[in-house]
Design a protein around this motif. Structure first.
Motif, PDB file in Angstrom:
ATOM      1  N   ALA A  51      -5.244   2.378  -2.728  1.00 55.82           N
ATOM      2  CA  ALA A  51      -5.764   1.169  -2.094  1.00 55.82           C
ATOM      3  C   ALA A  51      -4.669   0.110  -2.149  1.00 55.82           C
ATOM      4  O   ALA A  51      -3.792   0.157  -3.015  1.00 55.82           O
ATOM      5  CB  ALA A  51      -7.009   0.678  -2.836  1.00 55.82           C
ATOM      6  N   PRO A  52      -4.680  -0.859  -1.232  1.00 54.46           N
ATOM      7  CA  PRO A  52      -3.705  -1.947  -1.314  1.00 54.46           C
ATOM      8  C   PRO A  52      -3.844  -2.706  -2.637  1.00 54.46           C
ATOM      9  O   PRO A  52      -4.959  -2.890  -3.137  1.00 54.46           O
ATOM     10  CB  PRO A  52      -4.071  -2.841  -0.127  1.00 54.46           C
ATOM     11  N   VAL A  53      -2.702  -3.119  -3.191  1.00 53.33           N
ATOM     12  CA  VAL A  53      -2.691  -3.885  -4.441  1.00 53.33           C
ATOM     13  C   VAL A  53      -1.671  -5.006  -4.314  1.00 53.33           C
ATOM     14  O   VAL A  53      -0.743  -4.924  -3.510  1.00 53.33           O
ATOM     15  CB  VAL A  53      -2.323  -3.010  -5.665  1.00 53.33           C
ATOM     16  N   THR A  54      -1.854  -6.055  -5.100  1.00 52.17           N
ATOM     17  CA  THR A  54      -0.845  -7.099  -5.191  1.00 52.17           C
ATOM     18  C   THR A  54       0.100  -6.704  -6.319  1.00 52.17           C
ATOM     19  O   THR A  54      -0.347  -6.396  -7.427  1.00 52.17           O
ATOM     20  CB  THR A  54      -1.488  -8.466  -5.483  1.00 52.17           C
ATOM     21  N   ALA A  55       1.383  -6.692  -6.027  1.00 55.46           N
ATOM     22  CA  ALA A  55       2.373  -6.265  -7.028  1.00 55.46           C
ATOM     23  C   ALA A  55       3.626  -7.122  -6.940  1.00 55.46           C
ATOM     24  O   ALA A  55       4.017  -7.564  -5.863  1.00 55.46           O
ATOM     25  CB  ALA A  55       2.736  -4.803  -6.831  1.00 55.46           C
ATOM     26  N   LYS A  56       4.230  -7.322  -8.073  1.00 55.80           N
ATOM     27  CA  LYS A  56       5.557  -7.931  -8.185  1.00 55.80           C
ATOM     28  C   LYS A  56       6.542  -6.879  -8.694  1.00 55.80           C
ATOM     29  O   LYS A  56       7.725  -6.925  -8.412  1.00 55.80           O
ATOM     30  CB  LYS A  56       5.494  -9.130  -9.130  1.00 55.80           C
ATOM     31  N   TYR A  57       6.009  -5.908  -9.459  1.00 54.18           N
ATOM     32  CA  TYR A  57       6.828  -4.851 -10.058  1.00 54.18           C
ATOM     33  C   TYR A  57       6.241  -3.491  -9.701  1.00 54.18           C
ATOM     34  O   TYR A  57       5.029  -3.320  -9.627  1.00 54.18           O
ATOM     35  CB  TYR A  57       6.851  -4.986 -11.587  1.00 54.18           C
ATOM     36  N   VAL A  58       7.130  -2.529  -9.485  1.00 59.14           N
ATOM     37  CA  VAL A  58       6.728  -1.156  -9.194  1.00 59.14           C
ATOM     38  C   VAL A  58       7.485  -0.237 -10.147  1.00 59.14           C
ATOM     39  O   VAL A  58       8.696  -0.401 -10.348  1.00 59.14           O
ATOM     40  CB  VAL A  58       7.059  -0.776  -7.733  1.00 59.14           C
ATOM     41  N   SER A  59       6.765   0.711 -10.744  1.00 57.98           N
ATOM     42  CA  SER A  59       7.411   1.712 -11.599  1.00 57.98           C
ATOM     43  C   SER A  59       7.131   3.097 -11.027  1.00 57.98           C
ATOM     44  O   SER A  59       6.073   3.329 -10.440  1.00 57.98           O
ATOM     45  CB  SER A  59       6.903   1.634 -13.044  1.00 57.98           C
ATOM     46  N   ASP A  66       0.816  -1.212   0.000  1.00 61.19           N
ATOM     47  CA  ASP A  66       0.000   0.000   0.000  1.00 61.19           C
ATOM     48  C   ASP A  66       0.854   1.268   0.000  1.00 61.19           C
ATOM     49  O   ASP A  66       0.345   2.375  -0.036  1.00 61.19           O
ATOM     50  CB  ASP A  66      -0.994   0.018   1.164  1.00 61.19           C
ATOM     51  N   THR A  67       2.189   1.079   0.040  1.00 65.03           N
ATOM     52  CA  THR A  67       3.095   2.226   0.088  1.00 65.03           C
ATOM     53  C   THR A  67       4.361   1.922  -0.707  1.00 65.03           C
ATOM     54  O   THR A  67       4.888   0.814  -0.639  1.00 65.03           O
ATOM     55  CB  THR A  67       3.481   2.554   1.550  1.00 65.03           C
ATOM     56  N   VAL A  68       4.804   2.908  -1.471  1.00 62.43           N
ATOM     57  CA  VAL A  68       6.080   2.826  -2.197  1.00 62.43           C
ATOM     58  C   VAL A  68       7.027   3.803  -1.516  1.00 62.43           C
ATOM     59  O   VAL A  68       6.663   4.952  -1.240  1.00 62.43           O
ATOM     60  CB  VAL A  68       5.900   3.187  -3.687  1.00 62.43           C
ATOM     61  N   TYR A  69       8.238   3.316  -1.213  1.00 60.89           N
ATOM     62  CA  TYR A  69       9.220   4.114  -0.496  1.00 60.89           C
ATOM     63  C   TYR A  69      10.378   4.471  -1.424  1.00 60.89           C
ATOM     64  O   TYR A  69      10.971   3.597  -2.049  1.00 60.89           O
ATOM     65  CB  TYR A  69       9.772   3.331   0.704  1.00 60.89           C
ATOM     66  N   LEU A  70      10.676   5.756  -1.489  1.00 60.31           N
ATOM     67  CA  LEU A  70      11.809   6.249  -2.272  1.00 60.31           C
ATOM     68  C   LEU A  70      12.627   7.163  -1.367  1.00 60.31           C
ATOM     69  O   LEU A  70      12.075   8.051  -0.710  1.00 60.31           O
ATOM     70  CB  LEU A  70      11.327   7.047  -3.485  1.00 60.31           C
ATOM     71  N   THR A 114      18.840   6.598  -2.811  1.00 63.00           N
ATOM     72  CA  THR A 114      19.649   5.814  -1.886  1.00 63.00           C
ATOM     73  C   THR A 114      18.968   4.504  -1.497  1.00 63.00           C
ATOM     74  O   THR A 114      19.636   3.594  -1.023  1.00 63.00           O
ATOM     75  CB  THR A 114      19.985   6.614  -0.617  1.00 63.00           C
ATOM     76  N   GLU A 115      17.645   4.414  -1.689  1.00 66.27           N
ATOM     77  CA  GLU A 115      16.915   3.182  -1.361  1.00 66.27           C
ATOM     78  C   GLU A 115      15.541   3.241  -2.031  1.00 66.27           C
ATOM     79  O   GLU A 115      14.960   4.314  -2.166  1.00 66.27           O
ATOM     80  CB  GLU A 115      16.757   3.056   0.159  1.00 66.27           C
ATOM     81  N   VAL A 116      15.043   2.086  -2.463  1.00 69.33           N
ATOM     82  CA  VAL A 116      13.687   1.957  -3.009  1.00 69.33           C
ATOM     83  C   VAL A 116      13.066   0.684  -2.445  1.00 69.33           C
ATOM     84  O   VAL A 116      13.757  -0.295  -2.194  1.00 69.33           O
ATOM     85  CB  VAL A 116      13.666   1.886  -4.565  1.00 69.33           C
ATOM     86  N   SER A 117      11.759   0.715  -2.235  1.00 70.19           N
ATOM     87  CA  SER A 117      11.051  -0.484  -1.806  1.00 70.19           C
ATOM     88  C   SER A 117       9.556  -0.219  -1.840  1.00 70.19           C
ATOM     89  O   SER A 117       9.119   0.881  -2.176  1.00 70.19           O
ATOM     90  CB  SER A 117      11.483  -0.927  -0.410  1.00 70.19           C
ATOM     91  N   ALA A 118       8.810  -1.242  -1.468  1.00 69.94           N
ATOM     92  CA  ALA A 118       7.358  -1.135  -1.358  1.00 69.94           C
ATOM     93  C   ALA A 118       6.918  -2.105  -0.289  1.00 69.94           C
ATOM     94  O   ALA A 118       7.578  -3.118  -0.043  1.00 69.94           O
ATOM     95  CB  ALA A 118       6.696  -1.456  -2.691  1.00 69.94           C
ATOM     96  N   GLY A 119       5.806  -1.808   0.365  1.00 67.86           N
ATOM     97  CA  GLY A 119       5.328  -2.693   1.418  1.00 67.86           C
ATOM     98  C   GLY A 119       4.037  -2.194   2.014  1.00 67.86           C
ATOM     99  O   GLY A 119       3.333  -1.387   1.413  1.00 67.86           O
TER     100      GLY A 119
END
Length: 186
Positions: A131-139, A69-73, A166-171
């Protein structure tokens, strides 16, 4: 695909280790404010034509398909070194379970203000999805555009020449008190 940069006239600095973007290590405050962009943990992405704005897309792959539900950059910025932030803070964030099927995308904004050009800093951007989503890839797509400064090199290069991460992720944000549990990037 672990981490990829797409766009005409943009490329990560060849000597940077892209794996540092998903090693779970956030740049320390001392390193972020030291003004040294050649430090381990900083990955530079170049606008090869800084007289023109260019669009850049980064794509990263999570280790497994998961609900996010969140992408971190985590951005690194040092204005005097022409390392800026996405123009106007405009971001297009996409998610997908299959690269061949494309991305579901939505527009978001981040804080792109730079108080002092002489200061270097790291900015965490937590993009909460609608909204929360199921993802394998984030752009994440953004523009490396006009910075608005004048004089000297600023006139020769009216657009940011670099952005740095310096860091990327999602969760899932709710799973942690510090912004969320970050999904493992493969």
């Amino acid at each position: 695909v672990n981490f990829e940069v797409k766009g005409d006239n943009v490329a990560p600095l060849a000597s940077d280790n892209l794996a540092e973007l998903y090693d779970g290590a956030i740049l320390s405050e001392a390193d972020a404010t030291a003004g040294d962009y050649n430090k381990a943990g900083i990955v530079l992405i170049q606008n090869k034509t800084p007289k023109e704005a260019v669009d850049c897309t980064i794509i990263f792959e999570l280790e497994t398909a998961q609900v996010i539900d969140t992408v971190y950059l985590y951005w690194f910025c040092h204005g005097n070194s022409m390392i800026g932030l996405p123009t106007d803070g405009a971001l297009i964030v996409g998610t997908s379970t299959d690269l061949n099927a494309g991305f579901s995308e939505a527009a978001y904004e981040m804080d792109s203000t730079i108080a002092e050009l002489t200061e270097s800093f790291q900015r965490e951007t937590a993009i909460e999805l609608d909204a929360p989503v199921t993802a394998k890839y984030v752009s994440v797509t953004f523009t490396m555009g006009v910075h608005g400064y004048t004089g000297g090199n600023w006139d020769e290069k009216p657009c940011w020449e670099w952005v740095a991460l310096t860091e990327v992720s999602a969760g899932l944000k709710a799973e942690s008190g510090n912004g969320g549990e970050m999904g493992e990037v493969s």
